[in-house]
Motif scaffolding. Structure first.
Motif, PDB file in Angstrom:
ATOM      1  N   GLU A  60       0.939  -1.366  -0.274  1.00  0.00           N
ATOM      2  CA  GLU A  60       0.238  -0.413   0.449  1.00  0.00           C
ATOM      3  C   GLU A  60       0.724   1.014   0.117  1.00  0.00           C
ATOM      4  N   GLY A  61       1.819   1.220   0.723  1.00  0.00           N
ATOM      5  CA  GLY A  61       2.886   2.124   0.351  1.00  0.00           C
ATOM      6  C   GLY A  61       3.831   2.753  -0.260  1.00  0.00           C
ATOM      7  N   SER A  62       4.122   1.406  -1.236  1.00  0.00           N
ATOM      8  CA  SER A  62       4.811   1.288  -2.620  1.00  0.00           C
ATOM      9  C   SER A  62       3.848   1.816  -3.317  1.00  0.00           C
ATOM     10  N   GLU A  63       2.843   1.948  -3.237  1.00  0.00           N
ATOM     11  CA  GLU A  63       1.318   2.552  -4.351  1.00  0.00           C
ATOM     12  C   GLU A  63       1.052   3.024  -4.115  1.00  0.00           C
ATOM     13  N   ARG A  64       1.335   4.208  -2.869  1.00  0.00           N
ATOM     14  CA  ARG A  64       1.139   5.651  -2.493  1.00  0.00           C
ATOM     15  C   ARG A  64       1.904   6.419  -3.384  1.00  0.00           C
ATOM     16  N   ALA A  65       3.601   6.165  -2.966  1.00  0.00           N
ATOM     17  CA  ALA A  65       4.604   6.691  -3.012  1.00  0.00           C
ATOM     18  C   ALA A  65       4.563   6.474  -5.141  1.00  0.00           C
ATOM     19  N   PHE A  66       4.018   5.179  -5.195  1.00  0.00           N
ATOM     20  CA  PHE A  66       4.413   5.634  -6.702  1.00  0.00           C
ATOM     21  C   PHE A  66       3.256   6.423  -7.379  1.00  0.00           C
ATOM     22  N   THR A  67       2.289   6.294  -7.068  1.00  0.00           N
ATOM     23  CA  THR A  67       0.720   6.900  -7.229  1.00  0.00           C
ATOM     24  C   THR A  67       1.547   8.688  -7.200  1.00  0.00           C
ATOM     25  N   GLY A  68       1.867   8.891  -5.849  1.00  0.00           N
ATOM     26  CA  GLY A  68       2.718  10.259  -6.299  1.00  0.00           C
ATOM     27  C   GLY A  68       3.747  11.081  -6.430  1.00  0.00           C
ATOM     28  N   THR A  99      10.677  35.303 -17.258  1.00  0.00           N
ATOM     29  CA  THR A  99      10.426  33.721 -16.903  1.00  0.00           C
ATOM     30  C   THR A  99      11.144  32.847 -16.528  1.00  0.00           C
ATOM     31  N   LEU A 100      12.218  32.792 -16.828  1.00  0.00           N
ATOM     32  CA  LEU A 100      13.174  31.401 -16.418  1.00  0.00           C
ATOM     33  C   LEU A 100      13.894  31.496 -14.493  1.00  0.00           C
ATOM     34  N   GLN A 101      13.889  32.357 -13.948  1.00  0.00           N
ATOM     35  CA  GLN A 101      13.352  33.027 -12.587  1.00  0.00           C
ATOM     36  C   GLN A 101      12.556  32.512 -12.118  1.00  0.00           C
ATOM     37  N   GLY A 102      11.658  32.864 -12.159  1.00  0.00           N
ATOM     38  CA  GLY A 102      10.406  31.937 -12.143  1.00  0.00           C
ATOM     39  C   GLY A 102      10.131  30.617 -12.192  1.00  0.00           C
ATOM     40  N   PHE A 103      10.772  29.854 -13.026  1.00  0.00           N
ATOM     41  CA  PHE A 103      10.344  28.343 -13.117  1.00  0.00           C
ATOM     42  C   PHE A 103      11.638  27.221 -12.658  1.00  0.00           C
ATOM     43  N   PHE A 104      12.777  28.714 -12.116  1.00  0.00           N
ATOM     44  CA  PHE A 104      13.548  27.349 -11.444  1.00  0.00           C
ATOM     45  C   PHE A 104      13.294  27.482  -9.359  1.00  0.00           C
ATOM     46  N   ARG A 105      12.921  28.698  -9.454  1.00  0.00           N
ATOM     47  CA  ARG A 105      11.959  28.639  -8.367  1.00  0.00           C
ATOM     48  C   ARG A 105      11.234  28.224  -7.591  1.00  0.00           C
ATOM     49  N   ASP A 106       9.993  27.974  -9.251  1.00  0.00           N
ATOM     50  CA  ASP A 106       9.221  27.288  -8.551  1.00  0.00           C
ATOM     51  C   ASP A 106       9.594  25.333  -9.299  1.00  0.00           C
ATOM     52  N   MET A 107      10.531  25.010  -9.452  1.00  0.00           N
ATOM     53  CA  MET A 107      10.431  23.510  -9.607  1.00  0.00           C
ATOM     54  C   MET A 107      11.317  23.721  -7.986  1.00  0.00           C
ATOM     55  N   TRP A 108      11.926  24.581  -8.070  1.00  0.00           N
ATOM     56  CA  TRP A 108      12.800  24.513  -6.584  1.00  0.00           C
ATOM     57  C   TRP A 108      11.945  23.809  -5.147  1.00  0.00           C
ATOM     58  N   GLN A 114       8.156  17.398  -3.141  1.00  0.00           N
ATOM     59  CA  GLN A 114       8.140  16.252  -3.108  1.00  0.00           C
ATOM     60  C   GLN A 114       8.851  15.011  -2.279  1.00  0.00           C
ATOM     61  N   ALA A 115      10.008  16.130  -2.145  1.00  0.00           N
ATOM     62  CA  ALA A 115      11.034  15.178  -1.154  1.00  0.00           C
ATOM     63  C   ALA A 115      10.723  14.570   0.389  1.00  0.00           C
ATOM     64  N   GLN A 116      10.021  16.533   0.830  1.00  0.00           N
ATOM     65  CA  GLN A 116       8.977  15.911   2.103  1.00  0.00           C
ATOM     66  C   GLN A 116       7.925  15.578   2.159  1.00  0.00           C
ATOM     67  N   LYS A 117       7.049  14.854   1.358  1.00  0.00           N
ATOM     68  CA  LYS A 117       6.029  14.339   0.793  1.00  0.00           C
ATOM     69  C   LYS A 117       6.550  12.776   1.177  1.00  0.00           C
ATOM     70  N   THR A 118       7.777  12.444   0.562  1.00  0.00           N
ATOM     71  CA  THR A 118       8.624  11.273   0.267  1.00  0.00           C
ATOM     72  C   THR A 118       8.853  10.580   1.668  1.00  0.00           C
ATOM     73  N   LEU A 119       9.251  11.351   2.179  1.00  0.00           N
ATOM     74  CA  LEU A 119      10.028  11.440   4.055  1.00  0.00           C
ATOM     75  C   LEU A 119       9.337  11.036   4.739  1.00  0.00           C
ATOM     76  N   GLU A 120       7.508  11.529   4.398  1.00  0.00           N
ATOM     77  CA  GLU A 120       6.485  11.487   5.255  1.00  0.00           C
ATOM     78  C   GLU A 120       6.222  10.467   5.107  1.00  0.00           C
ATOM     79  N   LEU A 121       6.187   9.540   3.910  1.00  0.00           N
ATOM     80  CA  LEU A 121       5.157   8.503   3.019  1.00  0.00           C
ATOM     81  C   LEU A 121       6.287   7.697   3.932  1.00  0.00           C
ATOM     82  N   LEU A 122       8.064   7.180   3.342  1.00  0.00           N
ATOM     83  CA  LEU A 122       8.476   7.202   4.765  1.00  0.00           C
ATOM     84  C   LEU A 122       8.157   6.688   6.371  1.00  0.00           C
TER      85      LEU A 122
END
Length: 186
Positions: A60-68, A99-108, A114-122
């Motif tokens: 179940e955890g793997s499924e949630r992680a994969f879906t996320g 545009t690039l500044q906003g893109f990289f900020r949003d990407m970061w 996503q890393a935080q969600k993954t750690l919480e799921l783990l």
């Protein structure tokens, strides 16, 4: 093994026995006490239950992680394509830089979230799985406690006859009994 021993084993056990007589379960005293089997069954049942629970939780955890993860990849691809479309439409270098500044900020921020969600799921998955293992640990502790109690009881029963003895093998009851006087020799 001699021929007589083989014949004896065959006659007594119905088949040629290649084990020592003391290893015969039917003749041992512990064969009447099935508490060891009940403890073993209980521990085995809880172990299998914990493994089933842990496996289910991992799936179940793997499924949630994969879906996320797939949702995140989908979101990032859309953001990447939107940035590309915006860059193609840019007329001024300042507009491109903005545009690039906003893109990289949003990407970061997206990758950080996503890393935080993954750690919480783990962390949640590990916590749930360890709860399943706690039942096995508790059951094993009960089994060890039962075995220790039975060992102490058996040891105290074995010590009782020795405590009633004076060291020469003569028990207190025998010592207290009147002794016959030796016959006088003529």
């Amino acid at each position: 093994m001699t021929k007589n021993r083989i014949e004896h084993d065959t006659a007594v056990h119905g088949a040629m026995g290649l084990t020592a007589p003391w290893m015969n379960v039917a003749s041992s005293k512990w064969a009447d006490n099935w508490a060891w089997a009940e403890r073993s069954d209980k521990l085995g049942e809880h172990t299998l239950s914990a493994l089933e629970t842990a496996s289910r939780q991992m799936l179940e955890g793997s499924e949630r992680a994969f879906t996320g993860h797939m949702d995140f990849v989908n979101q990032r691809l859309k953001a990447d394509l939107a940035c590309f479309r915006t860059l193609v439409a840019c007329k001024e270098p300042a507009e491109t830089a903005k545009t690039l500044q906003g893109f990289f900020r949003d990407m970061w921020h997206d990758y950080e979230a996503q890393a935080q969600k993954t750690l919480e799921l783990l962390q949640t998955s590990i916590t749930e799985t360890s709860k399943a293992g706690d039942l096995v640990v508790d059951t094993a502790a009960e089994v060890v406690e039962d075995l220790a109690q039975q060992t102490l009881e058996a040891a105290s029963k074995a010590i009782e006859p020795a405590a009633n003895s004076n060291g020469s093998g003569e028990t207190a009851a025998r010592k207290a009994a009147p002794r016959a006087k030796p016959a006088a020799s003529a």
